[in-house]
Write an enzyme that holds these catalytic residues in place. Structure first.
Site, PDB file in Angstrom:
ATOM      1  N   ASN A 183       0.808  -0.790   0.063  1.00 14.17           N
ATOM      2  CA  ASN A 183      -0.115   0.062   0.279  1.00 14.17           C
ATOM      3  C   ASN A 183       1.021   1.124  -0.179  1.00 14.17           C
ATOM      4  O   ASN A 183       2.001   1.562   0.950  1.00 14.17           O
ATOM      5  CB  ASN A 183      -0.780   0.230   1.031  1.00 14.17           C
ATOM      6  N   ARG A 227       3.640  18.895   1.213  1.00 13.72           N
ATOM      7  CA  ARG A 227       4.513  19.961   0.266  1.00 13.72           C
ATOM      8  C   ARG A 227       3.638  20.204  -0.530  1.00 13.72           C
ATOM      9  O   ARG A 227       4.240  22.117  -1.522  1.00 13.72           O
ATOM     10  CB  ARG A 227       5.225  19.266   0.253  1.00 13.72           C
ATOM     11  N   HIS A 265       1.225   6.877   2.166  1.00 16.38           N
ATOM     12  CA  HIS A 265       1.720   6.969   1.873  1.00 16.38           C
ATOM     13  C   HIS A 265       2.753   7.780   1.417  1.00 16.38           C
ATOM     14  O   HIS A 265       3.422   9.198   2.247  1.00 16.38           O
ATOM     15  CB  HIS A 265       1.884   6.682   3.933  1.00 16.38           C
ATOM     16  N   HIS A 296      -6.021   3.426  -1.446  1.00 11.62           N
ATOM     17  CA  HIS A 296      -6.955   4.026  -0.997  1.00 11.62           C
ATOM     18  C   HIS A 296      -7.463   5.210  -1.672  1.00 11.62           C
ATOM     19  O   HIS A 296      -6.729   6.787  -1.011  1.00 11.62           O
ATOM     20  CB  HIS A 296      -6.694   4.293   0.151  1.00 11.62           C
ATOM     21  N   HIS A 316      -3.833  -4.246   7.621  1.00  3.49           N
ATOM     22  CA  HIS A 316      -3.221  -3.308   8.421  1.00  3.49           C
ATOM     23  C   HIS A 316      -3.028  -3.577   9.503  1.00  3.49           C
ATOM     24  O   HIS A 316      -2.823  -4.556  11.049  1.00  3.49           O
ATOM     25  CB  HIS A 316      -4.791  -2.754   9.316  1.00  3.49           C
ATOM     26  N   GLY A 317      -1.934  -2.514   9.924  1.00  7.34           N
ATOM     27  CA  GLY A 317      -0.669  -2.089  11.110  1.00  7.34           C
ATOM     28  C   GLY A 317      -0.303  -4.125  11.129  1.00  7.34           C
ATOM     29  O   GLY A 317       0.792  -3.818  12.432  1.00  7.34           O
ATOM     30  N   ARG A 366      -9.655   7.483  -0.976  1.00  9.12           N
ATOM     31  CA  ARG A 366     -10.474   8.042   0.026  1.00  9.12           C
ATOM     32  C   ARG A 366     -11.464   9.214   0.170  1.00  9.12           C
ATOM     33  O   ARG A 366     -11.154  10.029  -1.390  1.00  9.12           O
ATOM     34  CB  ARG A 366      -9.645   8.550   1.135  1.00  9.12           C
ATOM     35  N   ARG A 414      -7.098  13.099   1.010  1.00  9.75           N
ATOM     36  CA  ARG A 414      -6.312  13.595   1.790  1.00  9.75           C
ATOM     37  C   ARG A 414      -5.255  12.811   1.463  1.00  9.75           C
ATOM     38  O   ARG A 414      -4.146  13.400   1.790  1.00  9.75           O
ATOM     39  CB  ARG A 414      -6.397  12.938   3.472  1.00  9.75           C
ATOM     40  N   GLY A 449       0.913  -1.377   4.177  1.00 10.97           N
ATOM     41  CA  GLY A 449       1.820   0.104   3.988  1.00 10.97           C
ATOM     42  C   GLY A 449       2.094   0.436   5.611  1.00 10.97           C
ATOM     43  O   GLY A 449       3.548   0.511   4.872  1.00 10.97           O
ATOM     44  N   HIS A 450       1.968   1.278   5.786  1.00 13.26           N
ATOM     45  CA  HIS A 450       2.557   2.435   6.513  1.00 13.26           C
ATOM     46  C   HIS A 450       3.929   1.878   7.478  1.00 13.26           C
ATOM     47  O   HIS A 450       4.897   2.601   7.412  1.00 13.26           O
ATOM     48  CB  HIS A 450       1.687   2.767   7.942  1.00 13.26           C
ATOM     49  N   GLU A 461     -10.664  -9.805   3.052  1.00 13.91           N
ATOM     50  CA  GLU A 461      -9.678  -8.757   3.644  1.00 13.91           C
ATOM     51  C   GLU A 461     -10.436  -8.905   5.547  1.00 13.91           C
ATOM     52  O   GLU A 461     -11.242  -7.753   6.050  1.00 13.91           O
ATOM     53  CB  GLU A 461      -9.300  -8.087   3.359  1.00 13.91           C
ATOM     54  N   THR A 468      -7.908   3.337   8.780  1.00 10.92           N
ATOM     55  CA  THR A 468      -9.363   2.505   9.057  1.00 10.92           C
ATOM     56  C   THR A 468     -10.352   1.980   9.872  1.00 10.92           C
ATOM     57  O   THR A 468      -8.598   1.365  10.092  1.00 10.92           O
ATOM     58  CB  THR A 468      -9.320   1.760   7.029  1.00 10.92           C
ATOM     59  N   GLU A 486      -9.015   0.405  -3.238  1.00 10.48           N
ATOM     60  CA  GLU A 486      -9.396   0.665  -1.894  1.00 10.48           C
ATOM     61  C   GLU A 486     -10.638   1.470  -1.486  1.00 10.48           C
ATOM     62  O   GLU A 486      -9.886   2.488  -2.340  1.00 10.48           O
ATOM     63  CB  GLU A 486      -8.286   0.564  -0.249  1.00 10.48           C
TER      64      GLU A 486
HETATM   65  N1  PXP Z   1      -5.954  -3.020   4.488  1.00 11.41           N
HETATM   66  C1  PXP Z   1      -6.683  -2.256   4.414  1.00 11.41           C
HETATM   67  C2  PXP Z   1      -8.407  -2.901   3.699  1.00 11.41           C
HETATM   68  C3  PXP Z   1      -6.248  -1.285   4.429  1.00 11.41           C
HETATM   69  O1  PXP Z   1      -7.831  -0.210   4.776  1.00 11.41           O
HETATM   70  C4  PXP Z   1      -5.073  -0.673   5.062  1.00 11.41           C
HETATM   71  C5  PXP Z   1      -4.945   0.348   5.117  1.00 11.41           C
HETATM   72  O2  PXP Z   1      -6.344   0.883   6.198  1.00 11.41           O
HETATM   73  C6  PXP Z   1      -4.296  -1.849   4.917  1.00 11.41           C
HETATM   74  C7  PXP Z   1      -4.560  -2.569   4.144  1.00 11.41           C
HETATM   75  C8  PXP Z   1      -2.773  -1.142   5.351  1.00 11.41           C
HETATM   76  O3  PXP Z   1      -2.436  -0.913   6.435  1.00 11.41           O
HETATM   77  P1  PXP Z   1      -1.454  -0.331   7.192  1.00 11.41           P
HETATM   78  O4  PXP Z   1      -1.318   1.507   6.503  1.00 11.41           O
HETATM   79  O5  PXP Z   1      -1.607  -0.040   8.141  1.00 11.41           O
HETATM   80  O6  PXP Z   1      -0.642  -1.699   6.842  1.00 11.41           O
END
Ligand code: PXP
Length: 240
Positions: free
Chosen positions: A7, A18, A10, A43, A192-193, A45, A49, A214-215, A151, A101, A70
């Site tokens: 993902n 910037r 970011h 994603h 996620h996370g 949104r 953002r 992602g993050h 998912e 999310t 997404e």
């Molecule tokens: N999967 C889904 C469906 C998400 O919405 C997100 C981001 O919130 C992620 C995966 C990736 O999450 P993260 O950035 O925490 O790795």
């Protein structure tokens, strides 16, 4: 082998800080694939953002780049998905003021719209996934709605692992859900996370065939580079 979706939202967050063009999400997308990612997740949104419409336009036009979009379950987003035709769509819940999310979809509340969107996307051969909490009830609903995949929101287990709190019950819950979903012929993804530790732990659940991360990947890349971070995740996923 299990698939890794990267993902890149970011990268856009940093670019937007910037208000200029750099760094380029499309470049990160191409590089992630070059370094071994199996797909790219973005994603779009409703508040735009991070990822913007133009990012989707550019990234969806790159050849041989499996794209997972997404999006919230709205008719505006459906229209956009049908226009750019990503390979995959993952429907996610969205709240304006959330940082990220925060949980899975409310499938009962949004039943009509989600079913409608899945039907439209399935007709265009776009793989559909529903981002849900680890819940047997939601898996049954996802199957009933015609989704191809679920998912599982891994926020809770990721937090427990990070804070060194007993995660056994949550792990069992995710495992049972993954097994049940597979028995219904649903593809099982997780996201996620996730970091190295929670991803390694979850590889004990063979039903999970895709991880969307992602993050952590973008954050680690500042220190170690995208190539090395992807390589490390691929190694974790290969030895499952
Ligand atoms: N999967 C889904 C469906 C998400 O919405 C997100 C981001 O919130 C992620 C995966 C990736 O999450 P993260 O950035 O925490 O790795």
């Amino acid at each position: 082998m299990t698939n890794l979706g990267v993902n890149i939202d970011h990268i856009a967050t940093i670019r937007n800080a910037r208000g200029e063009d750099h760094p380029y999400p499309y470049q990160a997308a191409k590089n992630a694939i070059k370094y071994g990612a199996n797909s790219i997740t973005i994603h779009l949104r409703e508040d735009r953002r991070h990822i913007k419409d133009n990012d989707l336009k550019i990234i969806s036009s790159i050849k041989n780049l499996p794209l997972n979009l997404e999006m919230a379950a709205t008719s505006r987003m459906l229209k956009i998905a049908l226009k750019y035709k990503p390979n995959y769509v993952c429907i996610v819940p969205e709240k304006r003021r959330e940082i990220t999310t925060e949980g899975g979809l409310n499938l009962i509340k949004n039943k009509k719209m989600i079913k409608f969107i899945i039907n439209k996307l399935n007709k265009k051969k776009i793989r559909t996934s529903l981002f849900i909490n680890p819940s047997i009830k939601d898996i049954k609903l996802a199957k009933n709605f015609g989704a191809n995949c679920i998912e599982i929101h891994t926020g809770t287990i990721s937090n427990l692992v990070k804070r060194n709190i007993n995660f056994k019950n949550e792990f069992i819950k995710v495992k049972k859900c993954a097994e049940f979903a597979e028995s219904l012929n649903l593809e099982v993804h997780a996201g996620h996370g996730l970091d190295y530790k929670t991803t390694s732990l979850l590889t004990r659940i063979p039903q999970i065939s895709e991880y969307n991360i992602g993050h952590f990947i973008i954050g680690e890349s500042i220190e170690y580079g995208l190539k090395n971070v992807i390589k490390k995740f691929k190694k974790i996923l290969k030895y499952k």
